[in-house]
Write a protein that holds these residues in place. Structure first.
Motif, PDB file in Angstrom:
ATOM      1  N   ALA A 156      92.740  63.444  22.001  1.00 14.88           N
ATOM      2  CA  ALA A 156      93.953  62.751  21.569  1.00 14.88           C
ATOM      3  C   ALA A 156      94.095  61.381  22.227  1.00 14.88           C
ATOM      4  N   GLN A 157      93.651  61.257  23.489  1.00 17.09           N
ATOM      5  CA  GLN A 157      93.778  59.990  24.219  1.00 17.09           C
ATOM      6  C   GLN A 157      92.457  59.687  24.943  1.00 17.09           C
ATOM      7  N   PRO A 158      91.435  59.322  24.213  1.00 13.60           N
ATOM      8  CA  PRO A 158      90.134  59.078  24.860  1.00 13.60           C
ATOM      9  C   PRO A 158      90.133  57.873  25.783  1.00 13.60           C
ATOM     10  N   ASP A 159      91.099  56.962  25.627  1.00 11.50           N
ATOM     11  CA  ASP A 159      91.134  55.781  26.489  1.00 11.50           C
ATOM     12  C   ASP A 159      91.763  56.089  27.845  1.00 11.50           C
ATOM     13  N   LYS A 160      92.744  57.008  27.868  1.00 18.26           N
ATOM     14  CA  LYS A 160      93.437  57.320  29.111  1.00 18.26           C
ATOM     15  C   LYS A 160      92.832  58.530  29.825  1.00 18.26           C
ATOM     16  N   PHE A 161      92.389  59.515  29.085  1.00 14.39           N
ATOM     17  CA  PHE A 161      91.734  60.695  29.675  1.00 14.39           C
ATOM     18  C   PHE A 161      90.258  60.661  29.305  1.00 14.39           C
ATOM     19  N   ILE A 190     100.261  64.139  25.400  1.00 11.04           N
ATOM     20  CA  ILE A 190     100.948  64.137  24.104  1.00 11.04           C
ATOM     21  C   ILE A 190     100.662  65.404  23.302  1.00 11.04           C
ATOM     22  N   THR A 191      99.650  66.164  23.678  1.00 15.54           N
ATOM     23  CA  THR A 191      99.364  67.413  22.972  1.00 15.54           C
ATOM     24  C   THR A 191     100.246  68.526  23.516  1.00 15.54           C
ATOM     25  N   PRO A 192     100.505  69.572  22.736  1.00 21.62           N
ATOM     26  CA  PRO A 192     101.342  70.682  23.219  1.00 21.62           C
ATOM     27  C   PRO A 192     100.795  71.327  24.495  1.00 21.62           C
ATOM     28  N   TRP A 193      99.493  71.606  24.498  1.00 26.24           N
ATOM     29  CA  TRP A 193      98.918  72.219  25.692  1.00 26.24           C
ATOM     30  C   TRP A 193      98.932  71.257  26.881  1.00 26.24           C
ATOM     31  N   GLY A 194      98.796  69.973  26.627  1.00 27.41           N
ATOM     32  CA  GLY A 194      98.880  68.995  27.712  1.00 27.41           C
ATOM     33  C   GLY A 194     100.270  68.945  28.320  1.00 27.41           C
ATOM     34  N   LYS A 195     101.310  69.061  27.476  1.00 25.21           N
ATOM     35  CA  LYS A 195     102.679  69.070  27.990  1.00 25.21           C
ATOM     36  C   LYS A 195     102.947  70.335  28.810  1.00 25.21           C
ATOM     37  N   VAL A 196     102.425  71.467  28.344  1.00 27.37           N
ATOM     38  CA  VAL A 196     102.585  72.715  29.117  1.00 27.37           C
ATOM     39  C   VAL A 196     101.886  72.585  30.469  1.00 27.37           C
ATOM     40  N   LEU A 197     100.693  72.022  30.441  1.00 27.05           N
ATOM     41  CA  LEU A 197      99.954  71.827  31.695  1.00 27.05           C
ATOM     42  C   LEU A 197     100.707  70.888  32.630  1.00 27.05           C
ATOM     43  N   GLY A 198     101.270  69.805  32.095  1.00 25.34           N
ATOM     44  CA  GLY A 198     102.021  68.863  32.923  1.00 25.34           C
ATOM     45  C   GLY A 198     103.239  69.504  33.559  1.00 25.34           C
ATOM     46  N   ALA A 199     103.954  70.352  32.794  1.00 22.73           N
ATOM     47  CA  ALA A 199     105.125  71.035  33.350  1.00 22.73           C
ATOM     48  C   ALA A 199     104.714  72.002  34.451  1.00 22.73           C
ATOM     49  N   PHE A 200     103.613  72.734  34.228  1.00 23.96           N
ATOM     50  CA  PHE A 200     103.151  73.694  35.240  1.00 23.96           C
ATOM     51  C   PHE A 200     102.702  72.982  36.511  1.00 23.96           C
ATOM     52  N   ILE A 201     101.954  71.897  36.360  1.00 16.50           N
ATOM     53  CA  ILE A 201     101.474  71.150  37.521  1.00 16.50           C
ATOM     54  C   ILE A 201     102.643  70.532  38.281  1.00 16.50           C
ATOM     55  N   GLY A 202     103.654  70.070  37.562  1.00 16.67           N
ATOM     56  CA  GLY A 202     104.816  69.485  38.236  1.00 16.67           C
ATOM     57  C   GLY A 202     105.551  70.493  39.088  1.00 16.67           C
ATOM     58  N   ILE A 203     105.707  71.732  38.556  1.00 20.91           N
ATOM     59  CA  ILE A 203     106.415  72.773  39.315  1.00 20.91           C
ATOM     60  C   ILE A 203     105.596  73.209  40.524  1.00 20.91           C
ATOM     61  N   VAL A 204     104.296  73.450  40.325  1.00 26.12           N
ATOM     62  CA  VAL A 204     103.436  73.864  41.431  1.00 26.12           C
ATOM     63  C   VAL A 204     103.304  72.743  42.456  1.00 26.12           C
ATOM     64  N   GLY A 205     103.273  71.504  41.981  1.00 25.39           N
ATOM     65  CA  GLY A 205     103.142  70.372  42.891  1.00 25.39           C
ATOM     66  C   GLY A 205     104.302  70.252  43.857  1.00 25.39           C
ATOM     67  N   LEU A 206     105.507  70.617  43.416  1.00 22.40           N
ATOM     68  CA  LEU A 206     106.662  70.580  44.320  1.00 22.40           C
ATOM     69  C   LEU A 206     106.422  71.439  45.558  1.00 22.40           C
ATOM     70  N   ALA A 207     105.892  72.644  45.321  1.00 20.94           N
ATOM     71  CA  ALA A 207     105.645  73.549  46.449  1.00 20.94           C
ATOM     72  C   ALA A 207     104.510  73.036  47.320  1.00 20.94           C
ATOM     73  N   MET A 208     103.470  72.489  46.713  1.00 20.01           N
ATOM     74  CA  MET A 208     102.322  72.037  47.492  1.00 20.01           C
ATOM     75  C   MET A 208     102.659  70.796  48.319  1.00 20.01           C
ATOM     76  N   VAL A 209     103.488  69.908  47.788  1.00 15.18           N
ATOM     77  CA  VAL A 209     103.868  68.716  48.547  1.00 15.18           C
ATOM     78  C   VAL A 209     104.820  69.082  49.676  1.00 15.18           C
ATOM     79  N   ALA A 210     105.681  70.074  49.443  1.00 15.37           N
ATOM     80  CA  ALA A 210     106.640  70.477  50.477  1.00 15.37           C
ATOM     81  C   ALA A 210     105.995  71.298  51.584  1.00 15.37           C
ATOM     82  N   LEU A 211     104.835  71.889  51.316  1.00 14.31           N
ATOM     83  CA  LEU A 211     104.191  72.747  52.313  1.00 14.31           C
ATOM     84  C   LEU A 211     103.824  72.003  53.592  1.00 14.31           C
TER      85      LEU A 211
END
Length: 335
Positions: free
Chosen positions: A193-198, A223-244
């Motif tokens: 979907a985004q060969p220039d950015k990814f 911009i893809t559905p699975w990419g948005k799901v992945l971004g949401a999951f990484i954002g939530i997990v990232g909060l815990a990893m940065v706070a650790l």
């Protein structure tokens, strides 16, 4: 005493006095305070000089002044470094460095000694560098780390980093694994979907790091559905990893302060064995308080608590025989 013995005695006294000036903090020693304040002011002026020298108009008008000030500063810092290496074997707070050869070599590889060396290295390297000296000029900002020697908070921070290095390293290792996994998955679901950015996994790592740290610049978004799901999951997990790591550092700070207070408490208890703190013991306690970088309120509270505890123990004993006044009942005697 012959002339050689007199010279050796003078040499040792000079080395001991140098160690007192550079490694210890004594509020009653005016010369020691003058040396500390002078070095702090010189380091601060060097930082300001590096910042101002980056302005082209200022550098053109005052280039000679900046160079003369740089030569003066490097001369002072070089003499300071040599004096510290020379007198470190007489530092009372580092008894493991008393050997005249191995002690000095060990000190040269300590964190603060390396900072002192890096503070003067750019000037000497400039004689062998090419015409573009911008990198070496920027490296002079490393002198700001010399101020950590005079900051109790920064000293404690570096100590906590050393003590918790393995734990923090484990947390960072897990974070890096998550970055690799997230960037790989992002490349898989977003490349078409985004060969220039990814365009590749290394290119997707930038998005993974920005998402995990919850910065979110918005320049690269899935911009893809699975990419948005992945971004949401990484954002939530990232909060815990940065706070650790922050939680690890907070726990390390608390443990370090507790150990310092316990050390002072044990020293006060030893001084109070005879029931009173002598003037010499009081001076030693003041030196220990300054070395441990404890504030006056905490130190006075610890001393008061020890005195109060020993006063209570003394009142519970008979002043004649020393036996406790309130003995527990004997279970073998019937009432």
């Amino acid at each position: 005493m012959n002339a050689i013995d007199q010279q050796l005695s003078l040499y040792r006294r000079a080395r001991l006095r140098t160690a007192e000036l550079l490694f210890t903090t004594n509020k009653d020693d005016q010369l020691s305070r003058f040396v500390d304040i002078g070095l702090i002011v010189l380091i601060t002026l060097n930082i300001l000089a590096v910042v101002l020298e980056s302005v082209k108009s200022v550098h053109q008008n005052a280039g000679e002044f900046f160079y003369a000030f740089e030569v003066f500063s490097v001369t002072v810092f070089s003499l300071e470094y040599i004096a510290r290496v020379w007198s470190v074997i007489d530092n009372p707070w580092q008894p493991d460095l008393t050997h005249p050869i191995s002690g000095r070599i060990k000190y040269m590889f300590t964190w603060m000694a390396l900072i002192d060396l890096l503070a003067i290295a750019p000037f000497y390297l400039s004689f062998f560098a090419a015409d573009d000296l911008r990198v070496l000029r920027a490296l002079r900002l490393l002198r700001i780390f010399k101020l950590t020697r005079y900051s109790s908070a920064m000293t404690l921070l570096f100590q906590v980093f050393r003590e918790e290095s393995r734990t923090i390293g484990a947390a960072m290792f897990v974070s890096m694994l998550l970055v690799f996994v997230a960037s790989t998955l992002a490349f898989v679901v977003e490349n078409e979907a985004q060969p220039d950015k990814f365009s590749s996994i290394p290119a997707a790592m930038y998005w993974a790091v920005i998402t995990m740290t919850t910065v979110g610049f918005g320049d690269i978004v899935p911009i893809t559905p699975w990419g948005k799901v992945l971004g949401a999951f990484i954002g939530i997990v990232g909060l815990a990893m940065v706070a650790l790591p922050a939680g690890i550092l907070a726990s390390g700070f608390d443990n370090a302060l507790h150990r310092r207070r316990t050390m002072l408490q044990e020293r006060v208890q030893d001084a109070m064995k005879d029931g009173v703190i002598s003037p010499q013991e009081e001076q030693e306690l003041e030196k220990l308080i300054r070395h441990l970088n404890l504030n006056t309120v905490d130190a006075n509270a610890i001393i008061y608590a020890v005195k109060h505890q020993q006063a209570q123990e003394k009142n519970d004993c008979c002043p004649h025989c020393g036996k406790p006044l309130h003995q527990p009942p004997d279970p073998n005697v019937s009432t």
